[in-house]
Design a protein around this motif. Structure first.
Motif, PDB file in Angstrom:
ATOM      1  N   LYS A 178       0.808  -1.228   0.000  1.00  7.00           N
ATOM      2  CA  LYS A 178       0.000   0.000   0.000  1.00  7.00           C
ATOM      3  C   LYS A 178       0.842   1.279   0.000  1.00  7.00           C
ATOM      4  CE  LYS A 178      -3.706  -2.595   2.142  1.00  7.00           C
ATOM      5  NZ  LYS A 178      -4.652  -2.786   3.268  1.00  7.00           N
ATOM      6  N   LEU A 181       0.681   3.930  -2.857  1.00 10.85           N
ATOM      7  CA  LEU A 181      -0.458   4.854  -2.888  1.00 10.85           C
ATOM      8  C   LEU A 181      -0.145   6.122  -2.097  1.00 10.85           C
ATOM      9  CD1 LEU A 181      -3.076   2.039  -2.299  1.00 10.85           C
ATOM     10  CD2 LEU A 181      -2.785   3.325  -4.452  1.00 10.85           C
ATOM     11  N   SER A 203       0.574  -4.003 -11.015  1.00 13.31           N
ATOM     12  CA  SER A 203      -0.690  -3.423 -10.548  1.00 13.31           C
ATOM     13  C   SER A 203      -0.455  -2.063  -9.898  1.00 13.31           C
ATOM     14  CB  SER A 203      -1.364  -4.374  -9.553  1.00 13.31           C
ATOM     15  OG  SER A 203      -0.619  -4.408  -8.341  1.00 13.31           O
ATOM     16  N   ARG A 204       0.715  -1.900  -9.279  1.00 15.09           N
ATOM     17  CA  ARG A 204       1.018  -0.605  -8.640  1.00 15.09           C
ATOM     18  C   ARG A 204       1.367   0.446  -9.695  1.00 15.09           C
ATOM     19  NH1 ARG A 204       4.708  -3.860  -4.347  1.00 15.09           N
ATOM     20  NH2 ARG A 204       2.989  -5.150  -3.558  1.00 15.09           N
ATOM     21  N   ASP A 207      -2.002   1.502 -10.753  1.00 11.75           N
ATOM     22  CA  ASP A 207      -2.554   2.463  -9.782  1.00 11.75           C
ATOM     23  C   ASP A 207      -1.974   3.854 -10.005  1.00 11.75           C
ATOM     24  OD1 ASP A 207      -3.928   0.364  -8.642  1.00 11.75           O
ATOM     25  OD2 ASP A 207      -2.642   0.212  -6.860  1.00 11.75           O
ATOM     26  N   SER A 208      -0.662   3.918 -10.263  1.00 13.24           N
ATOM     27  CA  SER A 208      -0.011   5.223 -10.482  1.00 13.24           C
ATOM     28  C   SER A 208      -0.616   5.910 -11.699  1.00 13.24           C
ATOM     29  CB  SER A 208       1.498   5.035 -10.673  1.00 13.24           C
ATOM     30  OG  SER A 208       2.079   4.330  -9.589  1.00 13.24           O
ATOM     31  N   GLU A 210      -3.620   5.423 -12.899  1.00 13.27           N
ATOM     32  CA  GLU A 210      -5.007   5.824 -12.598  1.00 13.27           C
ATOM     33  C   GLU A 210      -5.050   7.072 -11.717  1.00 13.27           C
ATOM     34  OE1 GLU A 210      -6.888   2.245 -11.124  1.00 13.27           O
ATOM     35  OE2 GLU A 210      -6.618   1.250 -13.065  1.00 13.27           O
ATOM     36  N   TYR A 499      -9.478   7.603  -3.819  1.00  8.49           N
ATOM     37  CA  TYR A 499      -8.883   6.490  -4.564  1.00  8.49           C
ATOM     38  C   TYR A 499      -7.963   5.683  -3.655  1.00  8.49           C
ATOM     39  CZ  TYR A 499      -6.329   3.919  -8.203  1.00  8.49           C
ATOM     40  OH  TYR A 499      -5.772   2.923  -8.961  1.00  8.49           O
ATOM     41  N   LYS A 503      -8.519   1.849  -2.495  1.00  7.87           N
ATOM     42  CA  LYS A 503      -7.539   0.831  -2.877  1.00  7.87           C
ATOM     43  C   LYS A 503      -6.973   0.125  -1.646  1.00  7.87           C
ATOM     44  CE  LYS A 503      -7.008   0.392  -7.274  1.00  7.87           C
ATOM     45  NZ  LYS A 503      -6.742  -0.869  -8.019  1.00  7.87           N
TER      46      LYS A 503
END
Lengths: 512, 512
Positions: A178, A181, A203-204, A207-208, A210, A499, A503
């Protein structure tokens, strides 16, 4: 626009009042070099290294582990695949690199902070990756999210730093799965300088992307580079699925990546400068070519994080002549490929921000400027081989980055710079302190440190005979005290915070 | 040959026994650069600066104070003399410089220590001139002859230092009018490296020549340069009788001089790099031309000791971008004149051998290597703007001089350096620590510091968490403990001692 934690919780009025009383601070534009590069490899050396790199790619090949998709792309491009080994015919990787841009813009949320990466530019970003921090008062300890926030704030306040970087330290008090984030959120909200995305898992990286779509708008992100992220090659000659997965996410999204061998010479490469350059070139050719297979035109940077080893202790060593030679040589190889170049930094092996740290750092910073680096990660704050982010060294190094700015400007020879009037006015045996030319120009004539001591001995002694670290700790405290957040649309801030909250709630904590 | 204090007092046997058990130490040959120079002035800038320097010489002129003989020489050469102002027609000074050699040998009493000055060479000499010393244990105090001896010994033991220098510190416990005798004697007897002569009075320059005639033989001194001495120009544009008197003695004796503006930019030159370079060039042109009027063919060096000023405090500042720009530019101007070039040094303004000292010193050392310096005074030991000779900084700087040696070698690309066998042997995902190429080459592969800390954090912490200064103090003590005099013919030593004793007895002490 004034900034609050969210529309509901913080009124814009208080933020606006604070902004009016904020201490003013300047941020320098990225460096555009007006001095030549130092080229230490002659034509014969370049020809040998380039030919050998092609031999490495063809005969030895590179490994793409756990990544059948990559093997398929390579096979379709004409490489010879044996197991997870990719043998690349001579010239193929170089020709694939041709679609990568020679220069690109990384956008910041404040357009005044946009940076150009490539050509004659030099963009400076802070230390990346340390699990520990050190400060003058409390010494060495594990880094926390509070430290991370502090370093982003220091970077925001640093005149000569153009980029907020990425993992300025590891927030070890946040679960591993986490952290990214909180880190990306901090770069988005505590500064308006450009920043890096997460690479520790595909996936991270997603996330960045998004979060950037929230900050910049999805349409803008689709068309522009808003992150430059660090993809390390697992030297020698290995491209692992995690890093390649992140590269694939970023390349597909049109986001920039540094594709960078991480080499301690003697361990991950042979004990020779020429052979290390051969390996660096082979690895970067393969990595950049792969990025262009994923998406032709994706912005990438030729990276070279290379240092030497102390053969007595096995420790990596920094600021050494071999490390500088590799930097200079890699710069030449990158320019021949027409790619932006990443190397350098205020690298050192010292445990303290002492003379060793400064000597080693200065050797590398000077080589990076003169070796044509376009993107310099670790430009400030790096200590102890990268294990430690140092508060004091951050501001000492960041101050020295001003030296690079001024040196890169070259020498003006306009009429004011010629100052023939001053030479005539003063004449033999006089002094220039009071002459008209000096009065007109002294304020901007010479670079001046904001950290170092220029006082008379007696004054310095009376004030406690402080060394550079002690002086720097005063500056750290003042910068953190003076810090104020740059304005951000509260709706955007809220959406980013939502967000992150969502997450984080979607998966259990993981600490490995 | 074994060495004793004199034939009568010290037996050769004890000295020989000591020599057999002496710790071995290496001395590196002077640097021959195999890398290019960095040239930051373009053709237009050079043309402007060179034209302006000629204008300065012709229109403004230079002052030769209290020196009617010099004015006569200039008048005979075609200059326009007004009072003590010498106006030099365009092109005259440059044409007079043509008889100065582009490269010369300075001989040491041990021929293995001879140095070549000019061309692609770089000769390194220690700090010059500080009235104070500092060491880790006792801090800052006035320098004594015992300190002077210690610094000469440290220089003798320093692998990367080619030259013993001159006034490594001022022996303030010796009368001003007799110091030079003790200093020259120390350089002649405590080391076999080359050294500098006295310049504080023409008679002291003459004493230095006469002592060299004892050490080397009068015939040898008549035919060869055995000293390189420092002639400062009294900037702006003034040549005082003391320094010119010493220059005259040395030039007539065929001994080498550095002819060097001493400029704190903003005070002794305009606050601009281009104008400072103009003034430097004008001053050196006049000084070198004068040396050639005194004796055509006398070996001289184009000197440039130039730094910037802090306009807030008036303090000279070091390691600044402007100082580096002036160094790079002056190197280009010197090469266009075909003269050896002196600049650089481990210059700093810091009061302590801390991060500031190292950052400033490293900036200048790197510029000096890449700017084409041939003779670097102050290469180690300089602290606090040159007011202090630091024991610890001496060994820290001297260690870093090894970086310059290795960097100057350039990049080898022979078969061993290509190491294709190692790349093939290890392949993707392996490591190079144990491969055949590493085993064969690791000992000399990478430069290694003799001072800096490369230990694991835990070991370093257990051993006292020492900073660079503390580590350096250990090395200072060991070098001074291990020091042994190099052999010298006892008859020569006795004759030198007798000369000094006789000269000292011939005049009363003077402390001004």
């Amino acid at each position: 626009m004034a900034e609050g934690r969210s529309r509901g919780r913080a009124g814009g009025g208080a933020a606006r009042r604070a902004a009016r009383s904020a201490p003013s601070f300047e941020v320098a534009r990225f460096i555009e070099r007006r001095i030549p590069d130092l080229e230490i490899l002659d034509a014969e050396a370049i020809a040998i290294i380039e030919a050998n790199a092609e031999t490495v790619l063809e005969e030895i090949g590179v490994m793409f582990t756990d990544n059948p998709g990559a093997l398929n792309l390579w096979r379709a491009a004409g490489a010879d695949i044996r197991g997870d080994r990719v043998h690349i015919p001579r010239g193929l990787a170089r020709s694939l690199c041709a679609t990568a841009p020679g220069r690109f813009t990384q956008h910041a949320r404040n357009p005044a902070r946009n940076v150009e990466i490539g050509g004659r530019s030099l963009v400076l970003a802070p230390v990346y990756g340390p699990p520990f921090v050190r400060d003058h008062a409390s010494g060495r300890r594990y880094a926390t999210l509070a430290d991370f926030h502090n370093f982003v704030k220091l970077g925001h306040m640093s005149k000569w730093l153009h980029h907020s970087g990425g993992t300025v330290c590891e927030p070890t008090d946040v679960p591993v799965n986490k952290r990214h984030l909180d880190m990306v959120l901090a770069h988005m909200t505590l500064t308006d300088k450009p920043f890096m995305g997460s690479v520790t898992d595909p996936s991270r990286a997603q996330d960045s992307v998004e979060m950037c779509e929230i900050l910049f708008g999805a349409d803008f992100v689709a068309e522009n580079a808003v992150m430059t992220s660090l993809i390390n090659i697992n030297s020698p000659l290995t491209f692992d699925a995690t890093m390649m997965g992140a590269l694939e996410v970023y390349a597909r999204a049109g986001q920039a990546c540094i594709i960078s061998p991480f080499i301690v010479g003697g361990a991950m490469a042979p004990v020779s400068v020429a052979a290390t350059l051969t390996q660096v070139l082979a690895e970067v050719l393969a990595g950049v070519a792969y990025s262009q297979l994923v998406r032709p035109g994706a912005p990438v940077i030729f990276g070279a994080f290379v240092t030497s080893i102390d053969m007595n202790s096995g420790a990596p060593t920094f600021g050494t002549p071999e490390a500088s030679q590799i930097l200079y040589g890699a710069g030449q190889l990158a320019r021949r490929l027409g790619l932006p170049f990443r190397s350098g930094g205020a690298l050192c092996g010292s445990k303290l921000p002492d003379a060793q740290a400064a000597y080693e750092s200065a050797n590398t910073l000077n080589a990076a400027l003169l070796g044509g680096v376009n993107f310099m990660l670790h430009a400030c704050g790096w200590l102890e081989g990268g294990l430690v982010a140092s508060y004091e060294k951050f501001v000492i190094d960041a101050d020295q980055l001003g030296v690079l700015h001024r040196l890169a400007q070259g020498v003006a020879v306009d009429e004011a710079a010629q100052a023939m009037d001053a030479l005539r006015e003063v004449g033999p045996g006089g002094h220039f302190l009071g002459c008209a030319h000096t009065q007109a120009h002294f304020k901007d004539a010479f670079w001046r440190s904001d950290v170092l001591d220029y006082k008379p001995f007696e004054t310095w002694d009376e004030e406690g005979a402080r060394d550079t670290e002690a002086l720097a700790s005063v500056r750290v405290a003042r910068l953190l005290n003076d810090y104020q957040r740059p304005g951000l649309d509260p709706a955007v801030h809220e959406a980013l915070q939502d967000y992150v909250t969502r997450k984080k709630a979607s998966q259990p904590d993981a600490f490995v």
